[in-house]
Motif scaffolding. Sequence first.
Motif, PDB file in Angstrom:
ATOM      1  N   THR A  75      49.488  43.031  29.413  1.00 34.74           N
ATOM      2  CA  THR A  75      49.176  44.180  30.268  1.00 34.74           C
ATOM      3  C   THR A  75      47.685  44.237  30.578  1.00 34.74           C
ATOM      4  O   THR A  75      47.271  44.523  31.708  1.00 34.74           O
ATOM      5  N   GLY A  76      46.867  43.949  29.573  1.00 35.61           N
ATOM      6  CA  GLY A  76      45.421  43.905  29.789  1.00 35.61           C
ATOM      7  C   GLY A  76      45.024  42.852  30.795  1.00 35.61           C
ATOM      8  O   GLY A  76      44.126  43.062  31.628  1.00 35.61           O
ATOM      9  N   ARG A  77      45.708  41.702  30.776  1.00 35.32           N
ATOM     10  CA  ARG A  77      45.389  40.633  31.732  1.00 35.32           C
ATOM     11  C   ARG A  77      45.827  41.022  33.145  1.00 35.32           C
ATOM     12  O   ARG A  77      45.134  40.729  34.122  1.00 35.32           O
ATOM     13  N   ILE A  78      46.984  41.670  33.261  1.00 37.43           N
ATOM     14  CA  ILE A  78      47.452  42.098  34.585  1.00 37.43           C
ATOM     15  C   ILE A  78      46.504  43.136  35.172  1.00 37.43           C
ATOM     16  O   ILE A  78      46.177  43.103  36.370  1.00 37.43           O
ATOM     17  N   LEU A  79      46.027  44.059  34.339  1.00 36.19           N
ATOM     18  CA  LEU A  79      45.093  45.088  34.796  1.00 36.19           C
ATOM     19  C   LEU A  79      43.795  44.461  35.301  1.00 36.19           C
ATOM     20  O   LEU A  79      43.281  44.825  36.371  1.00 36.19           O
ATOM     21  N   ALA A  80      43.258  43.499  34.539  1.00 31.30           N
ATOM     22  CA  ALA A  80      42.020  42.841  34.954  1.00 31.30           C
ATOM     23  C   ALA A  80      42.219  42.036  36.232  1.00 31.30           C
ATOM     24  O   ALA A  80      41.373  42.066  37.147  1.00 31.30           O
ATOM     25  N   LEU A  81      43.334  41.321  36.317  1.00 35.90           N
ATOM     26  CA  LEU A  81      43.627  40.556  37.535  1.00 35.90           C
ATOM     27  C   LEU A  81      43.740  41.475  38.744  1.00 35.90           C
ATOM     28  O   LEU A  81      43.161  41.205  39.806  1.00 35.90           O
ATOM     29  N   GLY A  82      44.484  42.553  38.598  1.00 34.89           N
ATOM     30  CA  GLY A  82      44.667  43.482  39.705  1.00 34.89           C
ATOM     31  C   GLY A  82      43.367  44.087  40.180  1.00 34.89           C
ATOM     32  O   GLY A  82      43.132  44.230  41.394  1.00 34.89           O
ATOM     33  N   ALA A  83      42.495  44.434  39.231  1.00 34.29           N
ATOM     34  CA  ALA A  83      41.210  45.033  39.588  1.00 34.29           C
ATOM     35  C   ALA A  83      40.372  44.079  40.426  1.00 34.29           C
ATOM     36  O   ALA A  83      39.761  44.478  41.436  1.00 34.29           O
ATOM     37  N   LEU A  84      40.351  42.816  40.040  1.00 29.43           N
ATOM     38  CA  LEU A  84      39.533  41.838  40.766  1.00 29.43           C
ATOM     39  C   LEU A  84      40.137  41.495  42.115  1.00 29.43           C
ATOM     40  O   LEU A  84      39.420  41.351  43.117  1.00 29.43           O
ATOM     41  N   VAL A  85      41.454  41.365  42.169  1.00 26.42           N
ATOM     42  CA  VAL A  85      42.106  41.052  43.443  1.00 26.42           C
ATOM     43  C   VAL A  85      41.887  42.189  44.434  1.00 26.42           C
ATOM     44  O   VAL A  85      41.529  41.961  45.610  1.00 26.42           O
ATOM     45  N   ILE A  86      42.088  43.419  44.005  1.00 21.48           N
ATOM     46  CA  ILE A  86      41.886  44.576  44.900  1.00 21.48           C
ATOM     47  C   ILE A  86      40.430  44.661  45.342  1.00 21.48           C
ATOM     48  O   ILE A  86      40.126  44.924  46.518  1.00 21.48           O
ATOM     49  N   GLY A  87      39.504  44.435  44.399  1.00 21.98           N
ATOM     50  CA  GLY A  87      38.085  44.461  44.748  1.00 21.98           C
ATOM     51  C   GLY A  87      37.744  43.427  45.799  1.00 21.98           C
ATOM     52  O   GLY A  87      37.007  43.711  46.759  1.00 21.98           O
ATOM     53  N   LEU A  88      38.297  42.215  45.679  1.00 18.03           N
ATOM     54  CA  LEU A  88      38.020  41.157  46.645  1.00 18.03           C
ATOM     55  C   LEU A  88      38.669  41.444  47.995  1.00 18.03           C
ATOM     56  O   LEU A  88      38.105  41.112  49.047  1.00 18.03           O
ATOM     57  N   VAL A  89      39.846  42.045  47.978  1.00 20.93           N
ATOM     58  CA  VAL A  89      40.500  42.418  49.253  1.00 20.93           C
ATOM     59  C   VAL A  89      39.649  43.427  50.009  1.00 20.93           C
ATOM     60  O   VAL A  89      39.422  43.301  51.229  1.00 20.93           O
ATOM     61  N   PHE A  90      39.160  44.436  49.300  1.00 13.69           N
ATOM     62  CA  PHE A  90      38.280  45.422  49.929  1.00 13.69           C
ATOM     63  C   PHE A  90      37.000  44.754  50.432  1.00 13.69           C
ATOM     64  O   PHE A  90      36.474  45.113  51.488  1.00 13.69           O
TER      65      PHE A  90
END
Length: 402
Positions: free
Chosen positions: A276-291
Amino acid sequence: MNTSPPHLVTLIFLTAFSTVSVNMFLPSLGNIATTFETSYGTVSWAISGFLIVTAIIQIVVGPWSDRIGRRPVLIISLMIFTLASLGCTLAQNIETFLICRMLQGSIISGSVLSLAIVRDTRSERKAVSLIGYIGMAMAIGPILGPMFGGILDTTFGWRSVFVLFTFMGLILLFLCWIDLGETKKGTVQIEKEHLGFLIILLREPLFWAFTLCRSFTVGAFYIFLTGTAIMAQSAFSFSTDQLGLYLGTITMGYMCGSFVAGKLGARLNTIKLMITGRILALGALVIGLVFWEAGLATPHLYFASAALVGLGNGLTVPTSNVGAMSVRSDLVGTSAGLTGAMVVTLGAVFTLLTGYSVTELTSPKIVLLMMLGTVSFSFAFGLWVSRLHRYHDQKIQLSNTP
């Protein structure tokens, strides 16, 4: 012999001071160089050399604690740290200072063996919970250490920092003497020398999976600190004090994640919490890069992504720690030491690579992409853990069947 486990406050002090000892004296580097009439590069060995020594010490103290016990190894380590701190205080030349500073690396035993003691005395899930709370203390140290060290240097001179180290070593030694019973159960059922202990663990794929998951998880932290320190002032027009404040975002996120792990670790599946911690970190970076690609890049977006990565790290580090120490119940100390050494070594590699890859003109997006790379690897190793863990449990069940 006293076999009562130490109080939580003892383990927190040991872990926190192991972290503080790394960076509390950083504001004093310039004054130390002036005192000994040497270059800043020479004095910087007090940092890099210290980290190298701590990596070696972790490999040594883990197996020794499995062989002779946690208590004697920790007591001896604290004695060495206290005497080395006194040596730094009284040093009259740079050679003596650096030798004593290297010997101060023995304090890392406090962090390594605290983890082993927790695993000795708690079930796997309860160990995750307790290590989560201890992780909060590890996060506070890097924030407050340099600040307090700077105040001491300004008020009393740089030697006062090492006077404090000396007294703290004595206090920790006394605290462990009266509170730390031997927690290691039984004797190691392996007729091998020190190197044999390490080889046995290195032959365990599950140990590698947990350790690499943790190492790449922490790697994102090193990339963020190094890359941001190089490019943020130019990219975001920050002043030095603003940069220092924003650099703490990933650490604050880690503290929150460690708190959540402390609350939920005793109730939730360890592997699921880690992933879950890895999914949270991945999601944060992917969303940040999309923005970022959408033209909505701001400093707040960049540091919010880092804070969420820290939050994910706070969930993953305690669980991967406990998982690695649970692979071989008779080699808990060896596992804690070897895992810590690998994390420090790979952290140095990530720092070096980032230092060569990032310049003042580098886009913050590049740092986010580099973080995404390490987080992706940590996620892959987390999935490997999940697969191996099922096989490992089946093997344990078969070995226990009459």
